[in-house]
Design a protein around this motif. Structure first.
Motif, PDB file in Angstrom:
ATOM      1  N   MET A   1       0.840  -1.170   0.000  1.00 54.08           N
ATOM      2  CA  MET A   1       0.000   0.000   0.000  1.00 54.08           C
ATOM      3  C   MET A   1       0.885   1.233   0.000  1.00 54.08           C
ATOM      4  O   MET A   1       1.763   1.363   0.843  1.00 54.08           O
ATOM      5  CB  MET A   1      -0.908  -0.048   1.233  1.00 54.08           C
ATOM      6  CG  MET A   1      -1.778   1.139   1.386  1.00 54.08           C
ATOM      7  SD  MET A   1      -3.582   0.995   1.361  1.00 54.08           S
ATOM      8  CE  MET A   1      -4.042  -0.660   1.501  1.00 54.08           C
ATOM      9  N   GLU A  15      -3.147   4.252  -1.352  1.00 54.09           N
ATOM     10  CA  GLU A  15      -3.356   3.662  -2.666  1.00 54.09           C
ATOM     11  C   GLU A  15      -2.911   2.205  -2.616  1.00 54.09           C
ATOM     12  O   GLU A  15      -1.721   1.916  -2.585  1.00 54.09           O
ATOM     13  CB  GLU A  15      -2.575   4.426  -3.728  1.00 54.09           C
ATOM     14  CG  GLU A  15      -3.077   5.849  -3.887  1.00 54.09           C
ATOM     15  CD  GLU A  15      -2.321   6.628  -4.947  1.00 54.09           C
ATOM     16  OE1 GLU A  15      -2.619   6.419  -6.137  1.00 54.09           O
ATOM     17  OE2 GLU A  15      -1.446   7.417  -4.578  1.00 54.09           O
ATOM     18  N   PRO A  16      -3.886   1.285  -2.597  1.00 56.06           N
ATOM     19  CA  PRO A  16      -3.533  -0.128  -2.517  1.00 56.06           C
ATOM     20  C   PRO A  16      -2.889  -0.609  -3.808  1.00 56.06           C
ATOM     21  O   PRO A  16      -3.115  -0.043  -4.881  1.00 56.06           O
ATOM     22  CB  PRO A  16      -4.871  -0.814  -2.278  1.00 56.06           C
ATOM     23  CG  PRO A  16      -5.898   0.126  -2.793  1.00 56.06           C
ATOM     24  CD  PRO A  16      -5.323   1.507  -2.635  1.00 56.06           C
ATOM     25  N   VAL A  18      -2.901  -2.923  -6.743  1.00 55.81           N
ATOM     26  CA  VAL A  18      -3.962  -3.627  -7.446  1.00 55.81           C
ATOM     27  C   VAL A  18      -3.323  -4.605  -8.414  1.00 55.81           C
ATOM     28  O   VAL A  18      -2.490  -4.215  -9.235  1.00 55.81           O
ATOM     29  CB  VAL A  18      -4.883  -2.636  -8.190  1.00 55.81           C
ATOM     30  CG1 VAL A  18      -5.985  -3.377  -8.927  1.00 55.81           C
ATOM     31  CG2 VAL A  18      -5.463  -1.609  -7.213  1.00 55.81           C
ATOM     32  N   MET A  27      -7.173  -6.690  -4.694  1.00 57.96           N
ATOM     33  CA  MET A  27      -6.432  -5.720  -3.899  1.00 57.96           C
ATOM     34  C   MET A  27      -6.778  -5.937  -2.438  1.00 57.96           C
ATOM     35  O   MET A  27      -7.878  -6.380  -2.106  1.00 57.96           O
ATOM     36  CB  MET A  27      -6.740  -4.281  -4.305  1.00 57.96           C
ATOM     37  CG  MET A  27      -8.119  -3.811  -3.959  1.00 57.96           C
ATOM     38  SD  MET A  27      -8.346  -2.083  -4.414  1.00 57.96           S
ATOM     39  CE  MET A  27      -9.686  -1.658  -3.324  1.00 57.96           C
ATOM     40  N   GLU A  28      -5.819  -5.648  -1.597  1.00 57.16           N
ATOM     41  CA  GLU A  28      -6.065  -5.651  -0.160  1.00 57.16           C
ATOM     42  C   GLU A  28      -6.525  -4.240   0.180  1.00 57.16           C
ATOM     43  O   GLU A  28      -5.731  -3.305   0.139  1.00 57.16           O
ATOM     44  CB  GLU A  28      -4.778  -6.016   0.578  1.00 57.16           C
ATOM     45  CG  GLU A  28      -4.937  -6.175   2.066  1.00 57.16           C
ATOM     46  CD  GLU A  28      -3.644  -6.615   2.729  1.00 57.16           C
ATOM     47  OE1 GLU A  28      -2.758  -5.743   2.918  1.00 57.16           O
ATOM     48  OE2 GLU A  28      -3.510  -7.813   3.033  1.00 57.16           O
ATOM     49  N   SER A  29      -7.800  -4.077   0.526  1.00 58.82           N
ATOM     50  CA  SER A  29      -8.333  -2.730   0.745  1.00 58.82           C
ATOM     51  C   SER A  29      -8.044  -2.199   2.143  1.00 58.82           C
ATOM     52  O   SER A  29      -8.115  -0.993   2.362  1.00 58.82           O
ATOM     53  CB  SER A  29      -9.837  -2.688   0.470  1.00 58.82           C
ATOM     54  OG  SER A  29     -10.531  -3.571   1.324  1.00 58.82           O
ATOM     55  N   ARG A  74     -13.652   5.525   0.749  1.00 58.26           N
ATOM     56  CA  ARG A  74     -13.291   5.097  -0.602  1.00 58.26           C
ATOM     57  C   ARG A  74     -14.536   4.972  -1.454  1.00 58.26           C
ATOM     58  O   ARG A  74     -15.656   4.940  -0.943  1.00 58.26           O
ATOM     59  CB  ARG A  74     -12.523   3.783  -0.593  1.00 58.26           C
ATOM     60  CG  ARG A  74     -13.311   2.583  -0.137  1.00 58.26           C
ATOM     61  CD  ARG A  74     -12.389   1.377   0.025  1.00 58.26           C
ATOM     62  NE  ARG A  74     -13.090   0.198   0.469  1.00 58.26           N
ATOM     63  CZ  ARG A  74     -13.176  -0.924  -0.223  1.00 58.26           C
ATOM     64  NH1 ARG A  74     -12.615  -1.029  -1.413  1.00 58.26           N
ATOM     65  NH2 ARG A  74     -13.815  -1.962   0.260  1.00 58.26           N
ATOM     66  N   VAL A  76     -16.296   2.632  -4.505  1.00 62.91           N
ATOM     67  CA  VAL A  76     -16.203   1.352  -5.207  1.00 62.91           C
ATOM     68  C   VAL A  76     -16.947   1.371  -6.535  1.00 62.91           C
ATOM     69  O   VAL A  76     -16.794   0.470  -7.350  1.00 62.91           O
ATOM     70  CB  VAL A  76     -16.694   0.173  -4.333  1.00 62.91           C
ATOM     71  CG1 VAL A  76     -15.780   0.003  -3.129  1.00 62.91           C
ATOM     72  CG2 VAL A  76     -18.132   0.338  -3.902  1.00 62.91           C
ATOM     73  N   GLU A 104     -13.579   4.459  -8.568  1.00 59.75           N
ATOM     74  CA  GLU A 104     -13.411   3.016  -8.728  1.00 59.75           C
ATOM     75  C   GLU A 104     -12.169   2.706  -9.564  1.00 59.75           C
ATOM     76  O   GLU A 104     -11.584   1.636  -9.421  1.00 59.75           O
ATOM     77  CB  GLU A 104     -14.655   2.373  -9.336  1.00 59.75           C
ATOM     78  CG  GLU A 104     -14.958   2.778 -10.766  1.00 59.75           C
ATOM     79  CD  GLU A 104     -16.249   2.165 -11.274  1.00 59.75           C
ATOM     80  OE1 GLU A 104     -16.330   0.918 -11.396  1.00 59.75           O
ATOM     81  OE2 GLU A 104     -17.186   2.935 -11.552  1.00 59.75           O
ATOM     82  N   HIS A 107      -8.859   3.631  -7.073  1.00 62.95           N
ATOM     83  CA  HIS A 107      -8.834   2.832  -5.834  1.00 62.95           C
ATOM     84  C   HIS A 107      -8.289   3.586  -4.620  1.00 62.95           C
ATOM     85  O   HIS A 107      -7.985   2.965  -3.603  1.00 62.95           O
ATOM     86  CB  HIS A 107      -8.021   1.538  -6.028  1.00 62.95           C
ATOM     87  CG  HIS A 107      -8.513   0.682  -7.134  1.00 62.95           C
ATOM     88  ND1 HIS A 107      -9.632  -0.114  -7.029  1.00 62.95           N
ATOM     89  CD2 HIS A 107      -8.034   0.502  -8.396  1.00 62.95           C
ATOM     90  CE1 HIS A 107      -9.820  -0.752  -8.162  1.00 62.95           C
ATOM     91  NE2 HIS A 107      -8.876  -0.393  -9.010  1.00 62.95           N
ATOM     92  N   GLN A 109      -7.980   5.780  -1.218  1.00 61.02           N
ATOM     93  CA  GLN A 109      -8.726   5.931   0.019  1.00 61.02           C
ATOM     94  C   GLN A 109      -8.171   7.155   0.735  1.00 61.02           C
ATOM     95  O   GLN A 109      -6.988   7.460   0.615  1.00 61.02           O
ATOM     96  CB  GLN A 109      -8.553   4.702   0.900  1.00 61.02           C
ATOM     97  CG  GLN A 109      -9.065   3.429   0.242  1.00 61.02           C
ATOM     98  CD  GLN A 109      -8.803   2.211   1.096  1.00 61.02           C
ATOM     99  OE1 GLN A 109      -9.154   2.193   2.266  1.00 61.02           O
ATOM    100  NE2 GLN A 109      -8.189   1.205   0.514  1.00 61.02           N
TER     101      GLN A 109
END
Length: 182
Positions: A1, A15-16, A18, A27-29, A74, A76, A104, A107, A109
């Motif tokens: 991340m 920002e994960p 992706v 992705m690990e959110s 975030r 989606v 979306e 991605h 957050q």
């Protein structure tokens, strides 16, 4: 991340990574250990919320004067312009704001710490907005600052139409008259 600092040091963009292919993406959110290390403290999220809004809807600027909520937000589906305003009177960034497009596609957050007012404007036809909070919703303590307060001076994107507001948000306080944090 990846974590990106904003001009208000307590507000961070996450920002994960992706991983995508022809089948879609993964992705690990959220990862509590990584998140805690990035914000410099242990954070316990107690509530997850999901809202869907149409193009031009502006929600905010909301906060709770008691039971203040930190929010990890975030999008989606769709896109929004997301804003955090520092309303901690003792802060060197009091009255300053950060605005970030969340979508979306990107991605991203945004971490909005306790002590900030928060709002967003929907840029796409619809947007599904998800957020985790560090305290429970307490309607008796909820406050709203008007979205177009001149003292704050948020530069909202021009979407070619006036924003659609709830009655509560249209009647929000000015920053000068708002109940803020010490």
């Amino acid at each position: 991340m990846n974590v990106t600092a904003t001009h208000i040091p307590d507000v961070l963009i996450f920002e994960p990574k992706v991983f995508g292919d022809t089948r879609g993406f993964f992705m690990e959110s959220f990862n509590g250990k990584q998140f805690g290390a990035a914000v410099g403290m242990s954070v316990n999220f107690v509530q997850d919320n999901h809202s869907r809004s149409s193009r031009g809807v502006l929600r905010g600027l909301h906060y709770q004067i008691q039971q203040p909520q930190g929010k990890l937000v975030r999008v989606v589906r769709g896109a929004v312009f997301d804003v955090a305003v520092d309303i901690r009177r003792s802060s060197s960034t009091f009255g300053q704001w950060v605005g970030v497009e969340l979508s979306e596609e990107n991605h991203r957050q945004l971490w909005v710490p306790p002590g900030f007012a928060h709002g967003f404007l929907v840029l796409s036809e619809t947007a599904d907005f998800l957020y985790k909070t560090t305290d429970y919703y307490a309607p008796a303590h909820e406050r709203s600052i008007v979205w177009d307060d001149l003292d704050i001076g948020i530069m909202w994107p021009d979407i070619g139409m006036p924003p659609a507001l709830s009655a509560k948000d249209a009647a929000g306080s000015t920053m000068a008259a708002a109940e803020v944090f010490s």
